[in-house]
Design a protein around this motif. Structure first.
Motif, PDB file in Angstrom:
ATOM      1  N   ALA A  25      -7.823  12.361  10.965  1.00  0.00           N
ATOM      2  CA  ALA A  25      -6.848  11.998  11.996  1.00  0.00           C
ATOM      3  C   ALA A  25      -6.295  10.608  11.695  1.00  0.00           C
ATOM      4  N   ASN A  26      -7.188   9.741  11.250  1.00  0.00           N
ATOM      5  CA  ASN A  26      -6.803   8.371  10.914  1.00  0.00           C
ATOM      6  C   ASN A  26      -5.789   8.359   9.763  1.00  0.00           C
ATOM      7  N   VAL A  27      -6.048   9.199   8.773  1.00  0.00           N
ATOM      8  CA  VAL A  27      -5.140   9.272   7.618  1.00  0.00           C
ATOM      9  C   VAL A  27      -3.770   9.756   8.070  1.00  0.00           C
ATOM     10  N   ASN A  28      -3.760  10.810   8.916  1.00  0.00           N
ATOM     11  CA  ASN A  28      -2.480  11.333   9.386  1.00  0.00           C
ATOM     12  C   ASN A  28      -1.716  10.296  10.200  1.00  0.00           C
ATOM     13  N   GLN A  29      -2.474   9.572  11.009  1.00  0.00           N
ATOM     14  CA  GLN A  29      -1.874   8.540  11.840  1.00  0.00           C
ATOM     15  C   GLN A  29      -1.340   7.390  10.966  1.00  0.00           C
ATOM     16  N   ARG A  30      -2.005   7.192   9.833  1.00  0.00           N
ATOM     17  CA  ARG A  30      -1.673   6.030   8.995  1.00  0.00           C
ATOM     18  C   ARG A  30      -0.886   6.396   7.748  1.00  0.00           C
ATOM     19  N   ARG A  31      -0.317   7.580   7.703  1.00  0.00           N
ATOM     20  CA  ARG A  31       0.397   7.985   6.489  1.00  0.00           C
ATOM     21  C   ARG A  31       1.439   6.947   6.086  1.00  0.00           C
ATOM     22  N   ARG A  32       2.171   6.473   7.090  1.00  0.00           N
ATOM     23  CA  ARG A  32       3.227   5.489   6.823  1.00  0.00           C
ATOM     24  C   ARG A  32       2.611   4.190   6.288  1.00  0.00           C
ATOM     25  N   GLU A  33       1.524   3.766   6.958  1.00  0.00           N
ATOM     26  CA  GLU A  33       0.862   2.518   6.558  1.00  0.00           C
ATOM     27  C   GLU A  33       0.281   2.645   5.141  1.00  0.00           C
ATOM     28  N   LEU A  34      -0.319   3.808   4.858  1.00  0.00           N
ATOM     29  CA  LEU A  34      -0.890   4.021   3.521  1.00  0.00           C
ATOM     30  C   LEU A  34       0.237   4.076   2.476  1.00  0.00           C
ATOM     31  N   LEU A  53       1.113   0.560   1.727  1.00  0.00           N
ATOM     32  CA  LEU A  53       0.121  -0.049   0.830  1.00  0.00           C
ATOM     33  C   LEU A  53       0.326   0.427  -0.611  1.00  0.00           C
ATOM     34  N   ARG A  54       0.653   1.716  -0.739  1.00  0.00           N
ATOM     35  CA  ARG A  54       0.917   2.244  -2.097  1.00  0.00           C
ATOM     36  C   ARG A  54       2.195   1.600  -2.653  1.00  0.00           C
ATOM     37  N   LEU A  55       3.198   1.423  -1.771  1.00  0.00           N
ATOM     38  CA  LEU A  55       4.460   0.791  -2.182  1.00  0.00           C
ATOM     39  C   LEU A  55       4.193  -0.621  -2.713  1.00  0.00           C
ATOM     40  N   LEU A  56       3.297  -1.332  -2.035  1.00  0.00           N
ATOM     41  CA  LEU A  56       2.994  -2.708  -2.429  1.00  0.00           C
ATOM     42  C   LEU A  56       2.120  -2.759  -3.689  1.00  0.00           C
ATOM     43  N   ILE A  67      -7.079   2.905  -2.040  1.00  0.00           N
ATOM     44  CA  ILE A  67      -6.966   3.745  -0.831  1.00  0.00           C
ATOM     45  C   ILE A  67      -8.327   4.402  -0.549  1.00  0.00           C
ATOM     46  N   TYR A  68      -8.980   4.878  -1.621  1.00  0.00           N
ATOM     47  CA  TYR A  68     -10.342   5.416  -1.465  1.00  0.00           C
ATOM     48  C   TYR A  68     -11.229   4.346  -0.818  1.00  0.00           C
ATOM     49  N   GLY A  69     -11.166   3.149  -1.388  1.00  0.00           N
ATOM     50  CA  GLY A  69     -12.011   2.046  -0.901  1.00  0.00           C
ATOM     51  C   GLY A  69     -11.768   1.761   0.562  1.00  0.00           C
ATOM     52  N   LEU A  70     -10.487   1.796   0.930  1.00  0.00           N
ATOM     53  CA  LEU A  70     -10.098   1.495   2.312  1.00  0.00           C
ATOM     54  C   LEU A  70     -10.734   2.486   3.286  1.00  0.00           C
ATOM     55  N   LEU A  71     -10.655   3.777   2.948  1.00  0.00           N
ATOM     56  CA  LEU A  71     -11.132   4.813   3.878  1.00  0.00           C
ATOM     57  C   LEU A  71     -12.641   5.008   3.775  1.00  0.00           C
ATOM     58  N   LEU A  72     -13.174   4.956   2.562  1.00  0.00           N
ATOM     59  CA  LEU A  72     -14.636   5.097   2.436  1.00  0.00           C
ATOM     60  C   LEU A  72     -15.328   3.844   2.971  1.00  0.00           C
ATOM     61  N   SER A  87      -5.389   9.332  -0.984  1.00  0.00           N
ATOM     62  CA  SER A  87      -5.062   8.641  -2.237  1.00  0.00           C
ATOM     63  C   SER A  87      -3.879   9.318  -2.942  1.00  0.00           C
ATOM     64  N   ARG A  88      -3.570  10.555  -2.528  1.00  0.00           N
ATOM     65  CA  ARG A  88      -2.447  11.287  -3.139  1.00  0.00           C
ATOM     66  C   ARG A  88      -1.130  10.995  -2.415  1.00  0.00           C
ATOM     67  N   ILE A  89      -1.204  10.239  -1.328  1.00  0.00           N
ATOM     68  CA  ILE A  89       0.028   9.926  -0.592  1.00  0.00           C
ATOM     69  C   ILE A  89       0.947   9.108  -1.509  1.00  0.00           C
ATOM     70  N   GLU A  90       2.207   9.554  -1.578  1.00  0.00           N
ATOM     71  CA  GLU A  90       3.153   8.860  -2.460  1.00  0.00           C
ATOM     72  C   GLU A  90       3.557   7.529  -1.844  1.00  0.00           C
ATOM     73  N   PRO A  91       3.925   6.579  -2.664  1.00  0.00           N
ATOM     74  CA  PRO A  91       4.245   5.234  -2.147  1.00  0.00           C
ATOM     75  C   PRO A  91       5.363   5.232  -1.115  1.00  0.00           C
ATOM     76  N   GLN A  92       6.323   6.127  -1.264  1.00  0.00           N
ATOM     77  CA  GLN A  92       7.461   6.086  -0.334  1.00  0.00           C
ATOM     78  C   GLN A  92       7.278   7.037   0.834  1.00  0.00           C
ATOM     79  N   ALA A  93       6.049   7.621   0.978  1.00  0.00           N
ATOM     80  CA  ALA A  93       5.850   8.655   1.987  1.00  0.00           C
ATOM     81  C   ALA A  93       6.138   8.136   3.389  1.00  0.00           C
TER      82      ALA A  93
END
Lengths: 400, 247
Positions: A298-307, A310-313, A320-325, A389-395
């Motif tokens: 749920a957190n990942v879905n809520q944070r897709r934009r934020e993730l 982070l990928r964009l940056l 991303i693994y580190g962040l969630l694990l 971790s598969r979320i694309e940077p511009q997602a």
């Protein structure tokens, strides 16, 4: 602002979600801790009962009938008293007290009674019910090596320091039949013996017995160096750990038996609790893992934009693994600790109610709780973290 | 990072695009978002990209930023070929050399303004003390010193975009990619942001590529590209690959 700082800030930003993710793992760990705490107390309680029963292992000559544990030694053939020394020399752990006995049916004061020869300090140390006013002797030792942590005054019993070869102890029923009291005299095969004490009623065959010094008994029955049985007070845990088998190795030509019902109950209880503990462990792993996994998902879905940001940056997939694990691990540590605290409180309360013994926090369970909780949380979070971790940077950045 | 692969590079070019195309798969068949794009991006230039919706502006920006890979052609960043760079190296490339300014600001909602700027510096492995000082200095340059400890939701949209600008320029990148940075702002705030972008480009010599619908914003670019139907419809001569090479 590093990875850990980011996890900490995010957790603090979404407290409600973190708490709901924690609940299942806290409850699961709490159940295991409570169960283990109560189990420990239960084991001690059973050990205490067994201990209070007195001797719980009986060594008899080969071929003796053991239909009744308490009367198996009556008129049994004899075995060498040297076997006592052999057991002592074996230094088997869990052998707390040895009590050689010679028992025969004899005529005493005109009554047919069972007379048992005992070594007083050994015998009485194994029979706490014989704690008589006026009987002198030192405190008996306690059974469990953990018993110091569970102080039970019932284990502090006295043993008779001496029983003269010209004296005897008379069971309650036997005293009634012989019409003797403390200080009286009974006649045994023409030898007068002073009644040292009349034993309190126990509800066992001991009530009908007369106890004399083993040496006197051997002399009177011309069986020097022989005994009809050796009673052993074995530690409950040692019995379940195979003490009987070890004793049989030491004395292969004897029959060694125990209070089967009690030992069987102990073994069954231990096995049942172990099974229940394992079942709960699986429940915790599955439910806790799913709960944390669901929460992180749920957190990942809520944070897709934020993730995506982070990928964009330039945050790598590993970041991303580190962040969630990392978040799951923190939740696991919190869940494990809170579960241990909750379980300890519940266990102490329940343990006291069930066993009447004081239950103290089991520090060693804290490590296990943390391990189980963190492991479960990491397992549950792995798949959502992988997908994140598969979320694309511009997602979901919502651009043109 | 992988060893740089040899890529054709015109002298003074920050990026080179040769025959670059991007095709997306759709249920109705393949869609060419971009096709046959030849462009050179000079070091330190301020380039604006215009075109109608669906002309491929954002796709071009994604390709320049290493956010997606071309399905045809080659893209080079200085001597490095981006189209063959592994994913982890692309992330490192973005982390160290690129800055992004997006229409929707793209700030982390639970981090303060200064923390948002610091985040980009932390990812670029700038040490803790230096990044705090640098982040505060950058916020000073975009006139947000007083709002350094405010969360994005406590800032106006113009202020949020200024934080995003500070974050994009904080690590002193070689290229800042801006996708409709004024799209959500009123004209006055838009002018402020464009002024800031221009100033940063001029003072820091950081190349800027800005995608915009706005003619006023497009006019700010020293070099311009117009896209239509996924192809370059018009481009300043300095951006054309043959002309650049023939200088």
């Amino acid at each position: 602002m590093n990875l850990l700082g980011l996890v900490r800030r995010e957790l603090s930003h979404r407290k409600g979600q973190a708490v709901s993710g924690l609940l299942a793992i806290v409850l699961g760990v709490a159940v295991i801790v409570a169960l283990r705490s109560v189990t420990r107390v239960s084991e001690i309680a059973v050990a205490t009962k067994l201990d209070n029963l007195g001797a719980n292992i009986l060594v008899l000559p080969q071929g003796t009938s053991v239909d009744d544990y308490r009367s198996a030694d009556i008129d049994a053939p004899t075995l060498p008293e040297a076997y006592v020394e052999r057991i002592v020399a074996s230094t088997l752990p869990g052998v707390d007290n040895l009590s050689p006995k010679l028992t025969r049916r004899m005529e005493v004061g005109g009554q047919k009674l069972v007379v048992t020869g005992i070594l007083p300090s050994n015998e009485l140390a194994s029979k706490p019910v014989w704690q008589l006013d006026g009987l002198s002797g030192g405190a008996g030792h306690t059974c469990s090596k953990d018993a110091g942590a569970y102080v039970n005054p019932r284990l502090k019993r006295k043993a008779v320091g001496s029983l003269a070869e010209t004296a005897c102890l008379v069971g309650a029923a036997a005293a009634a039949r012989l019409k003797v009291e403390k200080g009286g005299v009974v006649d045994l095969l023409g030898t007068p013996l002073k009644v040292e004490a009349v034993l309190p009623e126990t509800g066992t065959v001991d009530d009908d017995r007369v106890f004399v010094h083993l040496r006197a008994m051997q002399r009177l029955t011309s069986t020097k160096g022989q005994v009809s049985s050796i009673e052993i007070m074995g530690c409950c845990n040692a019995i379940t750990d195979g003490l009987l088998g070890k004793l049989r190795n030491v004395l292969p030509d004897t029959k060694i038996t125990t209070v089967q019902q009690i030992v069987a109950t102990q073994i069954e209880t231990n096995a049942l609790v172990k099974k229940v503990s394992f079942a709960f462990l699986w429940v915790v792993l599955v439910v806790g893992g799913l709960s944390i996994g669901n929460s992180i998902w749920a957190n990942v879905n809520q944070r897709r934009r934020e993730l995506g940001i982070l990928r964009l940056l330039g945050t790598p997939r590993g970041g991303i693994y580190g962040l969630l694990l990392g978040k799951a691990a923190i939740l696991g540590v919190l869940g494990g600790f809170l579960g241990w605290v909750t379980g300890t409180i519940a266990g102490s309360t329940l343990g006291a109610d069930i066993t009447g013994l004081e239950v103290r926090p089991v520090a060693s369970l804290l490590g296990t709780s943390l391990l189980v909780a963190v492991g479960t949380a990491l397992l549950g979070a792995f798949l959502p973290a992988h997908l994140a971790s598969r979320i694309e940077p511009q997602a979901d950045l919502g651009e043109t | 990072m992988a060893a740089p692969s040899t890529a054709p590079r015109a002298e003074g070019a920050l990026m080179t695009l040769e025959g670059v195309g991007k095709q997306y798969t759709h249920a109705d068949g393949p869609v060419d978002a971009l096709a046959g794009v030849d462009l050179v991006l000079p070091e330190g230039a301020f380039v604006t990209v215009t075109g109608p919706s669906g002309s491929g502006k954002s796709t071009l920006l994604s390709l320049l930023g290493g956010l997606t890979r071309p399905t045809s052609g080659r893209i080079a960043f200085r001597d490095r070929s981006l189209d063959t760079l592994p994913e982890a190296d692309l992330a490192l490339h973005r982390r160290l050399r690129l800055g992004f300014v997006m229409q929707s600001f793209c700030l982390i909602p639970y981090l303060t303004a200064v923390e948002n700027v610091e985040l980009a510096l932390a990812l670029a492995a700038v040490d803790r003390k230096a990044r705090r000082e640098k982040a505060l200095a950058l916020l000073g340059q975009v006139d947000l010193s007083a709002r350094a400890n405010h969360l994005p939701r406590e800032l106006s949209m113009g202020q949020q975009q200024r934080v995003a600008l500070a974050r994009a320029f904080a690590k002193e990148p070689l290229l800042v990619l801006a996708d409709e940075p004024t799209g959500n702002l009123d004209p006055r705030l838009a002018r402020d942001i464009l002024d800031l972008l221009e100033r940063m480009n001029r003072e820091r010599q950081t190349a800027v590529v800005m995608v915009t619908h706005s003619p006023e914003a497009a006019a700010r670019g020293t070099l311009r590209v117009a896209l239509e139907g996924g192809r370059v419809a018009d481009a300043s001569p300095a951006l054309r690959l043959p002309a650049f090479a023939a200088r």
